[in-house]
Design a protein around this motif. Sequence first.
Motif, PDB file in Angstrom:
ATOM      1  N   ASP A   1      -6.257  -0.021  -5.513  1.00  0.00           N
ATOM      2  CA  ASP A   1      -4.908  -0.427  -5.763  1.00  0.00           C
ATOM      3  C   ASP A   1      -4.336  -0.311  -7.179  1.00  0.00           C
TER       4      ASP A   1
ATOM      5  N   LYS B   1       2.141   2.021  -3.439  1.00  0.00           N
ATOM      6  CA  LYS B   1       0.977   2.587  -3.958  1.00  0.00           C
ATOM      7  C   LYS B   1       0.652   4.037  -3.848  1.00  0.00           C
TER       8      LYS B   1
ATOM      9  N   LYS C   1       0.792  -1.207  -0.048  1.00  0.00           N
ATOM     10  CA  LYS C   1       0.023  -0.073  -0.014  1.00  0.00           C
ATOM     11  C   LYS C   1       0.874   1.143   0.057  1.00  0.00           C
TER      12      LYS C   1
ATOM     13  N   ASP D   1     -11.265  -1.393  -2.620  1.00  0.00           N
ATOM     14  CA  ASP D   1      -9.775  -1.865  -2.294  1.00  0.00           C
ATOM     15  C   ASP D   1      -9.469  -1.904  -3.575  1.00  0.00           C
TER      16      ASP D   1
END
Length: 252
Positions: free
Chosen positions: A229, A23, A20, A225
Amino acid sequence: MSGHSKWSTIKRKKGALDAKRSKIFTKLIKEITVAVKEGGGADPAGNPRLRLAIQASKAANMPKDNMERAIKKGEGTDGNYTEVTYEGYGSNGVAVFVDAMTDNVNRTFQNVRTIFNKNGGSLGTKGSLEFIFDRKGIFVIRRNERFSFEEDAFLLEMIDGGAEEVSFEEEVVTVTCALEDFGAMQRKVEALDLELESAELQRIPKTSVAVEDPEAVRKLLKLIDALEDDDDVQQVYHNLELNEQVLAALEN
């Protein structure tokens, strides 16, 4: 990057957190690059959008070298990103609004549509969610040694800057303003020498949808999510209402 999905309150393993973080860096680098190209150059003093992007990057503990490379990329001929939005619905009538930044609009459209379809949602037409979301400025201000105001006095200062709502918490103060007052509020915060944790335009739902079935909520959060992503997606907003009972059920 979406600060109000509440899904971030659910436990994650270290590997997922590291992914995460990567990202987040990717999204911030894009924002810095576009801020340089479109916001007024590579000098943060004269480029409010770049100044905020750098501040957000520092808050995310992005290495200085990454920020400098993103600025240079914005000054060059590569890194030409287009800002696009997508609107759709997840299951149970939950509205989902996606802000993206891409160098290939066709690729991003196909990816976003596929994510919606695979997770029980459907992509809508542009403008279909305008009646659900308002665009607001959200400023999160740290209550540290630079914050020397009594709450009543600070409230008056924020109202003078265009604040619609001020929420006091132990470590931060969150200030909400109208889209057209974002610049004035930013100048007010800078004039008062306050330390910002974040300052951004967000899409705030006017109404929310309560979903009580944990499995249905799990499916909706999987959609959110998956969108977050995607490398081209910058922000995901929704009007799913999560209560403590449902969150507790998801954690079990």
